[in-house]
Each structure stands twice: as C-alpha cells, then as structure tokens.
Write an enzyme that holds these catalytic residues in place. Structure first.
Site, PDB file in Angstrom:
ATOM      1  N   ASP A  33     -67.721 -21.004 -20.790  1.00 22.94           N
ATOM      2  CA  ASP A  33     -68.589 -21.749 -19.884  1.00 22.94           C
ATOM      3  C   ASP A  33     -68.742 -21.049 -18.542  1.00 22.94           C
ATOM      4  O   ASP A  33     -67.835 -20.341 -18.078  1.00 22.94           O
ATOM      5  CB  ASP A  33     -67.991 -23.140 -19.601  1.00 22.94           C
ATOM      6  CG  ASP A  33     -68.148 -24.093 -20.758  1.00 22.94           C
ATOM      7  OD1 ASP A  33     -68.662 -23.687 -21.816  1.00 22.94           O
ATOM      8  OD2 ASP A  33     -67.734 -25.259 -20.603  1.00 22.94           O
ATOM      9  N   HIS A 172     -63.380 -19.934 -19.790  1.00 25.78           N
ATOM     10  CA  HIS A 172     -64.400 -19.841 -18.748  1.00 25.78           C
ATOM     11  C   HIS A 172     -64.545 -18.396 -18.285  1.00 25.78           C
ATOM     12  O   HIS A 172     -63.557 -17.771 -17.881  1.00 25.78           O
ATOM     13  CB  HIS A 172     -64.036 -20.723 -17.552  1.00 25.78           C
ATOM     14  CG  HIS A 172     -64.063 -22.184 -17.870  1.00 25.78           C
ATOM     15  ND1 HIS A 172     -63.032 -22.809 -18.552  1.00 25.78           N
ATOM     16  CD2 HIS A 172     -65.008 -23.142 -17.642  1.00 25.78           C
ATOM     17  CE1 HIS A 172     -63.345 -24.096 -18.710  1.00 25.78           C
ATOM     18  NE2 HIS A 172     -64.526 -24.313 -18.167  1.00 25.78           N
TER      19      HIS A 172
END
Length: 204
Positions: A33, A172
């Site tokens: 992400d 991430h």
C-alpha cells in the site's frame, strides 16, 4: 489481533469484500500500500524479481501523478495495481461525496477494477457505492510495518503467526514503513517459501 487479522464481526460490515482467497493450492497474496515512492518501490520490485514473485500494489493517485516512471515499472514488471484513493483519505473522516470524488480522480491515474480503502475504514455508503464498480480488497494479515509501536522482529512474528492459506498480506512501500519493511520482507518471503506457499496476485 483486531488489527493484524480483523475478526469476523468486523468483516461482516463489508459483505462482498475480499479478505482472503480460498483454494486448494497453498498460496498467499502479497500486497503493498501507499506507493509508488522512488526511494522504496524500486527496491521492492528488485527484491520480488530476485524471487520471481508478482504482487499487487494499491497505489495512491497523487503518488502516481508525482512518480509516473516508478508506476510504469510496476506495470512493465508484470505486477497488478489497484486504486488506493488520490489523497490517501480516511473514509470515516470524509464525507461520502468527497471520498467517492477522490477515488474518481485517482481513476485518471490508476486504471484498475481493484480498490483498497486506506486504513481499512469506510462508511457503509462509501462501501456500497464502491462495491458496484470495484472489487474491494481488504486483508487477512496486516504486518503493521508502518507502526512506531512495533519492532521489526514483531512485524516478522506477525507474518509467521497470522498467515494461513489464502491470506492477503499487507506491507507498505512507503517512507514511514521503509526501515522495517526492508528488514522484514526478505525474511518473510524466505519463511513463506519454506512453509510451502506460492505467491499469487489478486485477479482483476
């Protein structure tokens, strides 16, 4: 555990969303992400290339706008991309109209039928509108690599504790998470391979 693997009662608020994928093959779905980020995303891509792994990247539209060359690398290297809003909005703190407009702006930069809400939070009105146009992807395991409250060892321990067949795992490719992610991701890939998992991308 309420964060790392959301309980069934929380998942019930998002009928039709994808948290985990069932199948006979022992597989996991590696996702990232908040990129693309020039200081982080290319490092992830090079590591995935070493292991011949494809992943799914949920991109922030404004990051794609600012770093189109990094975004192109994602596509050219055969990875899957998804919409993660344009401004990384928190759904519960944003009016539905504004949230949906932000997603629509991101569509100009990210052509994908996949959507993941930042923070995993959506108002019901946001969710049911987005579900009409997207496969809404949440997660079965979030590593919390972004958190200052956990160490790299604890991040790795979460991967080992919560991963199961069909898990959608979240790392991430962001500056906030970079230090822990870069330490833990190679170890996690090695461990998952040792456990017999294969890596799959989320189908669009």
């Amino acid at each position: 555990m309420l964060i790392e693997r959301p309980p069934s009662i929380y998942r019930a608020f998002f009928p039709g969303a994808y948290w985990r994928f069932q199948g006979e093959e022992k597989a996991v779905y590696l996702t990232f992400d908040d990129g693309p980020i020039p200081d982080v995303t290319p490092w992830v891509l090079d590591l995935l290339d070493q292991y011949q792994i494809k992943a799914t990247f949920f991109c922030v539209g404004d990051n794609v706008r600012k770093h189109p060359e990094v975004y192109r690398q994602l596509i050219e290297r055969g990875h899957v991309v998804g919409n993660h809003t344009f401004h990384h909005l928190q759904g519960l703190r944003t009016k539905t109209k504004d949230y949906l407009n932000d997603v629509k702006v991101a569509e100009k930069w990210i052509q994908s039928p996949l959507f993941r809400p930042p923070y995993g939070h959506l108002r019901p009105s946001q969710f049911f509108n987005l579900r009409k146009r997207y496969k809404v992807i949440l997660w079965d395991v979030v590593t919390r690599d972004y958190s200052r409250l956990v160490t790299a060892k604890e991040v790795f321990d979460k991967v080992k504790k919560y991963t199961r067949n069909g898990s959608v795992i979240v790392f991430h490719d962001s500056l906030k998470a970079a230090d822990k992610m870069m330490e833990v991701l190679p170890k996690s890939i090695e461990w998952l391979l040792q456990q017999g998992y294969v890596f799959k991308t989320i189908e669009t």
